[in-house]
Motif scaffolding. Structure first.
Motif, short mmCIF file in Angstrom:
data_model
loop_
_atom_site.label_atom_id
_atom_site.label_comp_id
_atom_site.label_asym_id
_atom_site.label_seq_id
_atom_site.Cartn_x
_atom_site.Cartn_y
_atom_site.Cartn_z
N VAL A 265 -16.44 2.77 4.38
CA VAL A 265 -17.51 1.92 4.91
C VAL A 265 -17.06 0.46 4.94
O VAL A 265 -17.56 -0.34 5.73
N SER A 266 -16.11 0.11 4.09
CA SER A 266 -15.70 -1.28 3.94
C SER A 266 -14.81 -1.74 5.08
O SER A 266 -14.28 -0.94 5.86
N ILE A 267 -14.66 -3.05 5.16
CA ILE A 267 -13.74 -3.66 6.12
C ILE A 267 -12.46 -4.03 5.38
O ILE A 267 -12.50 -4.79 4.41
N PHE A 268 -11.35 -3.46 5.82
CA PHE A 268 -10.04 -3.82 5.26
C PHE A 268 -9.47 -4.94 6.12
O PHE A 268 -9.04 -4.70 7.25
N ALA A 269 -9.50 -6.16 5.60
CA ALA A 269 -9.03 -7.30 6.38
C ALA A 269 -7.51 -7.28 6.54
O ALA A 269 -6.98 -7.89 7.46
N ARG A 270 -6.82 -6.55 5.65
CA ARG A 270 -5.36 -6.48 5.70
C ARG A 270 -4.94 -5.02 5.54
O ARG A 270 -5.65 -4.21 4.93
N PRO A 271 -3.76 -4.63 6.04
CA PRO A 271 -3.27 -3.25 5.86
C PRO A 271 -3.03 -2.94 4.39
O PRO A 271 -2.77 -3.83 3.58
N ILE A 272 -3.13 -1.66 4.05
CA ILE A 272 -2.78 -1.20 2.71
C ILE A 272 -1.68 -0.15 2.83
O ILE A 272 -1.50 0.46 3.88
N GLU A 273 -0.97 0.06 1.74
CA GLU A 273 0.05 1.11 1.70
C GLU A 273 -0.56 2.36 1.10
O GLU A 273 -1.16 2.33 0.02
N TRP A 274 -0.41 3.48 1.81
CA TRP A 274 -1.02 4.73 1.37
C TRP A 274 -0.29 5.89 2.03
O TRP A 274 0.06 5.83 3.21
N ASN A 275 -0.06 6.97 1.26
CA ASN A 275 0.63 8.14 1.77
C ASN A 275 -0.38 9.24 2.11
O ASN A 275 -1.10 9.73 1.22
N PRO A 276 -0.47 9.67 3.36
CA PRO A 276 -1.44 10.69 3.76
C PRO A 276 -1.28 12.03 3.04
O PRO A 276 -2.20 12.85 3.07
N ILE A 277 -0.14 12.24 2.38
CA ILE A 277 0.00 13.50 1.64
C ILE A 277 -1.02 13.57 0.50
O ILE A 277 -1.30 14.65 -0.03
N HIS A 278 -1.56 12.42 0.17
CA HIS A 278 -2.66 12.36 -0.80
C HIS A 278 -3.80 13.29 -0.38
O HIS A 278 -4.41 13.98 -1.21
N LEU A 279 -4.08 13.34 0.92
CA LEU A 279 -5.11 14.24 1.43
C LEU A 279 -4.62 15.68 1.44
O LEU A 279 -5.36 16.61 1.10
N THR A 280 -3.39 15.86 1.86
CA THR A 280 -2.82 17.21 1.93
C THR A 280 -2.88 17.88 0.57
O THR A 280 -3.15 19.09 0.46
#
Length: 349
Positions: A265-280
């Motif tokens: 729901v939030s606004i991310f004013a800047r990119p973040i680092e995140w690995n989609p395998i977290h969802l997998t």
């Protein structure tokens, strides 16, 4: 007319502005109350995020400097030649989202959206123009001050709908700012059985408890995910990321049960680092929401009108337009006891 005008980061000026000519499909609203939104705060602290500065916005045709304010309500002062649904004297709230309008909302809720008050002149002023389709009549049970709360409450209503929240579901909300608090209120109205709110501020957590949270967790003092799992061992059905930072983004996924849903729901004013395998690895589903459909906006008006949604408790201060920088934007930046600050314009009820 006096207006709060955005020029750049930490540069909002109170100055005299002329109201633009009224179009045939627009109404002029004498603004009564306007709320300061988290997205407004982003523009003040680190903008431009949404405000067009290099070229005119494709939907509004406007460019900075522009009048801020997209959470507002007031009384119709004038109607354009082609307006048929409203008359002078009607009490209304404004849906600030401008779209192309080429697709039904169940296909594309936004269809290329811009915001009155972010992409074009808004409501931190005496008068504001808005297209007829963006105007919503307020029931007699609602004050104009209530009307200024419709827009942020609609954000929370849409977020709860996006999470497919069902009666009896468990919920975790990461962030107890205004939208986080409103999400707790909306989740309670939607039938959530456990509403767990996390934040670093004890003051904000106390406000969350006051407004309907069943559990509050200071994530600066304990491991938030472990604390949630102590309450709901397998994780919550739906989590809401309302803080807009990398740690809470990841924690919201970890706190959600397998096959559960995390709503951004939030606004991310800047990119973040995140690995989609977290969802997998977890089976969690992610969806997102920034605004609301016209249907959700009208439902918010209806639910507030009947008292089924009661967001008034998030108001922590009422200020004058001249004080909007110091007592508004600076207060929200530095004082965590503040949630929703309303700016009084005409002050009509």
């Amino acid at each position: 007319m006096k207006a709060a005008v955005w020029y750049g980061e930490k540069d909002i000026r109170i100055e005299e502005r002329e109201l633009k000519a009224l179009k045939d499909n627009e109404v002029t609203v004498r603004v009564a109350w306007a709320g300061i939104c988290g997205s407004d705060l982003h523009e003040y602290q680190e903008g431009p995020v949404f405000v067009p500065t290099k070229e005119k916005d494709g939907l509004t045709g406007e460019i900075a400097p522009l009048i801020m304010g997209h959470e507002f309500a007031g009384v119709i002062e004038k109607v354009g030649a082609n307006v048929t649904k409203f008359k002078v004297g009607d009490r209304v709230a404004i849906n600030p989202t401008i779209t192309h309008g080429n697709k039904p909302e169940d296909v594309d809720a936004y269809d290329g959206f811009s915001f009155i008050g972010l992409h074009g002149d808004g409501g931190f002023t005496t008068f504001a123009n808005a297209p007829e389709n963006n105007v919503y009549l307020l029931p007699e049970t609602m004050t104009l001050e209530d009307g200024a709360l419709v827009e942020p409450t609609a954000v929370a209503v849409q977020a709860v709908k996006e999470g497919n929240l069902r009666f009896g579901d468990t919920v975790a909300i990461f962030g107890a700012g205004p939208i986080g608090l409103l999400t707790a209120i909306a989740a309670k109205a939607a039938g959530a059985s456990k509403i767990i709110v996390l934040d670093l501020s004890e003051t904000r957590l106390a406000k969350a408890k006051e407004l309907g949270a069943t559990h509050v967790i200071n994530s600066g003092e304990v491991n938030g995910v472990e604390a949630i799992q102590a309450i709901v061992p397998n994780g919550v059905d739906v989590s809401f990321e309302v803080a807009g930072v990398a740690p809470t983004f990841k924690q919201a996924i970890d706190a959600t049960k397998a096959r559960g849903t995390m709503v951004i729901v939030s606004i991310f004013a800047r990119p973040i680092e995140w690995n989609p395998i977290h969802l997998t690895n977890t089976g969690v589903k992610i969806t997102s929401s920034i605004a609301y459909t016209p249907t959700s906006f009208q439902q918010t008006v209806d639910l507030m009108g009947t008292g089924q949604l009661k967001p008034q408790g998030i108001i922590t201060d009422r200020i004058q337009l001249n004080d909007i920088v110091e007592k508004g934007f600076e207060a929200l930046t530095n004082d965590k006891s503040q949630a929703k600050i309303l700016v009084e314009l005409s002050g009509a009820k």
